[in-house]
Design an enzyme around this catalytic site. Structure first.
Site, PDB file in Angstrom:
ATOM      1  N   ASN A   9      37.860  58.168  75.664  1.00  0.00           N
ATOM      2  CA  ASN A   9      38.429  59.510  75.477  1.00  0.00           C
ATOM      3  C   ASN A   9      37.384  60.355  74.772  1.00  0.00           C
ATOM      4  O   ASN A   9      37.152  60.182  73.574  1.00  0.00           O
ATOM      5  CB  ASN A   9      39.712  59.392  74.635  1.00  0.00           C
ATOM      6  CG  ASN A   9      40.283  60.748  74.252  1.00  0.00           C
ATOM      7  OD1 ASN A   9      39.877  61.782  74.784  1.00  0.00           O
ATOM      8  ND2 ASN A   9      41.227  60.743  73.318  1.00  0.00           N
ATOM      9  N   LYS A  11      37.556  63.457  74.166  1.00  0.00           N
ATOM     10  CA  LYS A  11      38.175  64.562  73.415  1.00  0.00           C
ATOM     11  C   LYS A  11      37.440  65.878  73.728  1.00  0.00           C
ATOM     12  O   LYS A  11      36.991  66.055  74.854  1.00  0.00           O
ATOM     13  CB  LYS A  11      38.199  64.244  71.913  1.00  0.00           C
ATOM     14  CG  LYS A  11      38.764  62.861  71.631  1.00  0.00           C
ATOM     15  CD  LYS A  11      39.045  62.617  70.185  1.00  0.00           C
ATOM     16  CE  LYS A  11      39.516  61.186  69.992  1.00  0.00           C
ATOM     17  NZ  LYS A  11      40.037  60.937  68.650  1.00  0.00           N
ATOM     18  N   HIS A  92      48.671  61.884  73.402  1.00  0.00           N
ATOM     19  CA  HIS A  92      47.752  61.461  72.333  1.00  0.00           C
ATOM     20  C   HIS A  92      48.246  62.064  71.014  1.00  0.00           C
ATOM     21  O   HIS A  92      48.773  63.181  70.985  1.00  0.00           O
ATOM     22  CB  HIS A  92      46.336  61.940  72.658  1.00  0.00           C
ATOM     23  CG  HIS A  92      45.302  61.352  71.753  1.00  0.00           C
ATOM     24  ND1 HIS A  92      45.109  61.799  70.468  1.00  0.00           N
ATOM     25  CD2 HIS A  92      44.436  60.333  71.927  1.00  0.00           C
ATOM     26  CE1 HIS A  92      44.151  61.085  69.900  1.00  0.00           C
ATOM     27  NE2 HIS A  92      43.725  60.188  70.770  1.00  0.00           N
ATOM     28  N   GLU A  94      46.767  63.462  68.715  1.00  0.00           N
ATOM     29  CA  GLU A  94      46.197  64.779  68.388  1.00  0.00           C
ATOM     30  C   GLU A  94      46.952  65.884  69.117  1.00  0.00           C
ATOM     31  O   GLU A  94      47.119  66.983  68.592  1.00  0.00           O
ATOM     32  CB  GLU A  94      44.697  64.787  68.728  1.00  0.00           C
ATOM     33  CG  GLU A  94      43.921  63.936  67.721  1.00  0.00           C
ATOM     34  CD  GLU A  94      42.608  63.371  68.212  1.00  0.00           C
ATOM     35  OE1 GLU A  94      42.108  63.789  69.269  1.00  0.00           O
ATOM     36  OE2 GLU A  94      42.085  62.469  67.520  1.00  0.00           O
ATOM     37  N   GLU A 162      48.195  53.353  69.643  1.00  0.00           N
ATOM     38  CA  GLU A 162      47.164  53.978  68.811  1.00  0.00           C
ATOM     39  C   GLU A 162      47.765  54.379  67.467  1.00  0.00           C
ATOM     40  O   GLU A 162      48.292  55.498  67.340  1.00  0.00           O
ATOM     41  CB  GLU A 162      46.614  55.219  69.515  1.00  0.00           C
ATOM     42  CG  GLU A 162      45.923  54.938  70.827  1.00  0.00           C
ATOM     43  CD  GLU A 162      44.816  55.934  71.073  1.00  0.00           C
ATOM     44  OE1 GLU A 162      43.690  55.494  71.319  1.00  0.00           O
ATOM     45  OE2 GLU A 162      45.064  57.144  70.976  1.00  0.00           O
ATOM     46  N   GLY A 168      39.734  57.269  64.414  1.00  0.00           N
ATOM     47  CA  GLY A 168      38.588  57.937  63.817  1.00  0.00           C
ATOM     48  C   GLY A 168      38.356  57.612  62.348  1.00  0.00           C
ATOM     49  O   GLY A 168      37.582  58.296  61.666  1.00  0.00           O
ATOM     50  N   SER A 208      39.653  53.137  66.359  1.00  0.00           N
ATOM     51  CA  SER A 208      38.457  52.557  65.733  1.00  0.00           C
ATOM     52  C   SER A 208      37.996  51.263  66.402  1.00  0.00           C
ATOM     53  O   SER A 208      37.543  50.336  65.714  1.00  0.00           O
ATOM     54  CB  SER A 208      38.672  52.359  64.226  1.00  0.00           C
ATOM     55  OG  SER A 208      38.848  53.611  63.600  1.00  0.00           O
TER      56      SER A 208
HETATM   57  C1  PEP Z   1      41.404  57.987  70.146  1.00  0.00           C
HETATM   58  O1  PEP Z   1      41.420  59.086  69.619  1.00  0.00           O
HETATM   59  O2  PEP Z   1      42.047  57.783  71.214  1.00  0.00           O
HETATM   60  C2  PEP Z   1      40.638  56.930  69.510  1.00  0.00           C
HETATM   61  C3  PEP Z   1      40.978  55.696  69.752  1.00  0.00           C
HETATM   62  O3  PEP Z   1      39.624  57.318  68.669  1.00  0.00           O
HETATM   63  P1  PEP Z   1      38.604  56.368  67.872  1.00  0.00           P
HETATM   64  O4  PEP Z   1      38.198  55.251  68.783  1.00  0.00           O
HETATM   65  O5  PEP Z   1      37.465  57.263  67.526  1.00  0.00           O
HETATM   66  O6  PEP Z   1      39.348  55.860  66.675  1.00  0.00           O
END
Ligand code: PEP
Length: 250
Positions: A9, A11, A92, A94, A162, A168, A208
């Site tokens: 992703n 973003k 997601h 976000e 998630e 992040g 992460s």
């Molecule tokens: C995400 O935002 O879908 C995600 C998994 O981000 P990260 O791997 O940076 O934690």
């Protein structure tokens, strides 16, 4: 029965120059043993699809629930498909936070995505406060119930666990916590759609995932791959995660 999937992703990151990362990935994995997907900003979907050929699938990061209409700035599932996408990330955290998307919104978008022939990757996960309050399982069960539409084709549905607090941050749940939530998601799907259909839905972990922890996470039962944010932006990191999934137990 379930083809493993690693999805990046991007973003709101990526310009034309970022396609060099895709070239490096294709060179490293011309015929990957798992499905590899990149979800770039919508502006890059067409170019990325042309560039990646059959080695990498391309997806959107959101779609509107309607097929067309007076929705300035939005993009429909059919438009994503027309641009070369085969998948779309929906719900997601976000988008749930920044755009106040509810489970009902996500459910409508997922139905629209499947109608357009896309695979819907529906994101779920508790906040840190919800986990600290012992509510992680209840929150995820509620999101599965609310965000997954009726009558799904199980092959066109992916759920991504998630935890919001892991995105992040460099923090991840324990492997036992991941296993517990993935078993719950499988059980919730089985209760609603039957065991056979539930066994065909892929379940991803996201939050992460890095080259250093990917192999351990991929060995967790019911983890069929990962949704990767930051580490999908650099070909070297994403390549190492792809290799970990290729080497994961069947
Ligand atoms: C995400 O935002 O879908 C995600 C998994 O981000 P990260 O791997 O940076 O934690």
């Amino acid at each position: 029965m379930r083809r493993k999937l690693v999805a990046g992703n991007w973003k709101m990151n990526g310009l034309g120059a970022s396609l060099a990362e895709v070239d490096a990935l294709v060179a490293a994995h011309p015929a990957p043993a798992c499905e590899v997907l990149i979800c770039p900003p919508a502006t890059l979907i067409h170019r990325l699809a042309a560039r990646a050929g059959s080695a990498i699938s391309v997806g959107g990061q959101d779609c509107h629930a309607a097929a067309s209409g007076a929705h300035t700035g939005d993009i429909s599932a059919l438009m994503l498909q027309d641009a070369g996408a085969s998948h779309v990330i929906l719900g997601h955290s976000e988008r749930r936070a920044d755009h106040h998307e509810t489970d009902a919104d996500v459910r409508a978008k997922a139905a629209s995505a499947m109608d357009a022939g896309l695979v819907a990757i529906v994101c779920l996960g508790e906040t840190g406060a919800e986990r600290d309050a012992g509510r992680a399982l209840a929150v995820v069960a509620g999101q599965v119930a609310g965000s997954v539409p009726e009558g799904v084709n199980p092959g066109a549905l992916v759920l991504a666990y998630e935890p919001v607090w892991a995105i992040g941050t460099g923090r991840t749940p324990t492997l036992a916590e991941i296993a517990e939530v993935h078993a719950l998601m499988r059980a919730e799907l089985a209760a609603r759609f039957g065991a056979d259909a539930a066994a065909r839905v892929r379940l991803l972990y996201g939050g992460s995932v890095k080259p250093g922890n990917a192999a351990a996470i991929f060995a967790v039962p019911d983890v069929d791959g990962a949704l990767v944010g930051g580490a999908s932006l650099k070909a070297a990191d994403f390549s190492a995660i792809i290799a970990a999934l290729e080497g994961a137990p069947a």
